[in-house]
Motif scaffolding. Structure first.
Motif, mmCIF file in Angstrom:
data_model
loop_
_atom_site.group_PDB
_atom_site.id
_atom_site.type_symbol
_atom_site.label_atom_id
_atom_site.label_comp_id
_atom_site.label_asym_id
_atom_site.label_seq_id
_atom_site.Cartn_x
_atom_site.Cartn_y
_atom_site.Cartn_z
ATOM 1 N N ALA A 117 37.198 -20.579 35.770
ATOM 2 C CA ALA A 117 38.087 -21.866 35.148
ATOM 3 C C ALA A 117 37.944 -21.379 33.531
ATOM 4 C CB ALA A 117 36.920 -22.972 35.583
ATOM 5 N N THR A 128 27.365 -27.974 40.290
ATOM 6 C CA THR A 128 29.077 -27.883 40.150
ATOM 7 C C THR A 128 29.560 -27.133 41.406
ATOM 8 O OG1 THR A 128 28.667 -27.216 37.866
ATOM 9 C CG2 THR A 128 30.934 -26.658 38.834
ATOM 10 N N ASP A 129 30.820 -27.819 41.522
ATOM 11 C CA ASP A 129 31.397 -27.285 43.220
ATOM 12 C C ASP A 129 32.002 -25.785 43.045
ATOM 13 O OD1 ASP A 129 32.322 -27.061 45.505
ATOM 14 O OD2 ASP A 129 33.683 -29.034 45.444
ATOM 15 N N THR A 130 31.234 -24.844 43.121
ATOM 16 C CA THR A 130 31.290 -23.599 43.177
ATOM 17 C C THR A 130 31.041 -23.005 44.455
ATOM 18 O OG1 THR A 130 29.534 -22.883 42.039
ATOM 19 C CG2 THR A 130 31.053 -23.329 40.735
ATOM 20 N N HIS A 141 28.379 -28.686 50.144
ATOM 21 C CA HIS A 141 29.514 -29.307 50.722
ATOM 22 C C HIS A 141 29.001 -30.149 52.237
ATOM 23 C CE1 HIS A 141 32.654 -26.482 49.008
ATOM 24 N NE2 HIS A 141 32.159 -27.013 48.155
ATOM 25 N N GLN A 189 26.302 -34.206 49.018
ATOM 26 C CA GLN A 189 27.337 -34.674 48.017
ATOM 27 C C GLN A 189 26.728 -36.317 47.592
ATOM 28 O OE1 GLN A 189 30.872 -34.015 47.029
ATOM 29 N NE2 GLN A 189 30.274 -31.912 47.810
ATOM 30 N N ARG A 208 29.358 -38.207 40.113
ATOM 31 C CA ARG A 208 30.215 -37.293 40.883
ATOM 32 C C ARG A 208 29.769 -35.967 40.827
ATOM 33 N NH1 ARG A 208 33.612 -33.966 37.784
ATOM 34 N NH2 ARG A 208 34.153 -34.853 35.960
ATOM 35 N N GLY A 214 30.004 -32.019 39.607
ATOM 36 C CA GLY A 214 30.841 -31.259 38.647
ATOM 37 C C GLY A 214 32.039 -30.556 39.281
ATOM 38 N N GLU A 215 32.778 -30.187 38.305
ATOM 39 C CA GLU A 215 34.062 -29.159 38.849
ATOM 40 C C GLU A 215 33.925 -28.255 37.755
ATOM 41 O OE1 GLU A 215 35.839 -29.207 41.243
ATOM 42 O OE2 GLU A 215 35.165 -31.343 41.971
ATOM 43 N N PRO A 216 34.190 -26.916 38.015
ATOM 44 C CA PRO A 216 34.460 -25.669 37.130
ATOM 45 C C PRO A 216 35.209 -25.971 35.909
ATOM 46 C CG PRO A 216 34.790 -24.959 39.568
ATOM 47 C CD PRO A 216 34.788 -26.178 39.476
ATOM 48 N N GLU A 217 36.089 -26.653 35.981
ATOM 49 C CA GLU A 217 36.842 -27.387 34.841
ATOM 50 C C GLU A 217 36.176 -28.079 33.624
ATOM 51 O OE1 GLU A 217 39.366 -25.652 37.777
ATOM 52 O OE2 GLU A 217 37.966 -27.636 37.936
ATOM 53 N N ASP A 218 35.226 -28.973 34.382
ATOM 54 C CA ASP A 218 34.422 -29.522 33.479
ATOM 55 C C ASP A 218 33.563 -28.756 32.473
ATOM 56 O OD1 ASP A 218 35.116 -32.138 34.590
ATOM 57 O OD2 ASP A 218 33.413 -31.685 36.275
#
Length: 264
Positions: free
Chosen positions: A22, A197-199, A207, A212, A223, A225-229
């Protein structure tokens, strides 16, 4: 759209997946030529490069295992050749130390072996130390060093990842030392600390529905985290807007574990 780091060159380690991927994509979007490093899985790294190029960016792959000092030397030998061909110079501007491992040592602190301990320190501490050391003659004044840390340095995590937690504390200290050392060259050095982070590295436990729900319940923004964050914060640190930020531990966790209680 203005590109904040146009004509800059960035090296992102462990950029074939997760947060590193990301960050590589985000820096390329901002105009940087990105060296996408990987230790294995060349197809994943090539896919990152293809995605960057499809979106109008520039990137290439660099292969090197980072569990030995020889791997660091091999990385720079390959990088020097690749940059010379593309830019006429071996110099670059941005180093993101993202590559890392987090072996689960059985079920307890007591089961962490010397082999596991040495392996995680080799990749997570020794490699960034010498990557930066070898980068200094190549890194342009005004450059950026971004060391990926973790929220584990602020919160007690399960004891089966104790060695990993220690490595991220070491990275934070390294960032402080180098920020002071490199200030005269106008090079900023910071630790960027993701939360949960969801990696791929977290997929085995994150998952599950109960995981979650738990993470959301202890995160202020509610929520995972996402890699883009994380990549967006890295882009800020790499940009001119980040010029006055150095020697900092910058957490991007959505407010993970700010509560003295569970929201859910």
């Amino acid at each position: 759209m203005n590109k904040t780091i146009e004509n800059k060159v960035a090296l992102v380690t462990g950029a074939n997946r997760g947060i590193g991927k990301a960050i590589a994509i985000r820096l390329a979007k901002e105009g940087a030529l990105v060296a996408v490093h990987y230790g294995h899985d060349s197809s994943a790294a090539e896919a990152v490069v293809s995605e960057i190029k499809a979106n109008g960016g520039s990137a290439f792959t660099i292969e090197a295992e980072l569990d030995t000092l020889n791997g660091v030397h091999l990385l720079y030998e390959s990088l020097d050749i690749a940059l010379k061909e593309r830019t006429g110079s071996i110099n670059f501007d941005i180093l993101v130390n993202n590559a890392g491992i987090c072996p689960r040592a059985g079920t307890s602190f007591e089961e962490t072996t010397e082999e596991i301990f040495d392996q995680v320190f080799a990749v997570n501490v020794k490699a960034p130390f010498f990557l930066i050391q070898q980068a200094l003659p190549r890194l342009r004044d005004g450059g950026r060093i971004i060391n990926i840390s973790s929220v584990v340095t602020r919160i007690a995590f399960p004891d089966n990842v104790a060695a990993y937690c220690l490595t991220k504390g070491a990275i934070n200290t390294l960032s402080l030392v180098l920020a002071a050392k490199l200030g005269s060259r106008n090079i900023t050095v910071n630790s960027l600390a993701p939360g949960v982070t969801d990696t791929d590295i977290n997929a085995s436990w994150l998952h599950r529905p109960d995981s979650q729900s738990f993470v959301k319940s202890v995160t202020a923004l509610g929520r995972v985290g996402e890699p883009e964050d994380i990549a967006d914060v890295a882009a800020f640190l790499a940009s001119p807007d980040g010029r006055w930020v150095t020697g900092q531990y910058l957490e991007a966790s959505g407010g993970f574990r700010l509560f003295a209680w569970h929201k859910g």
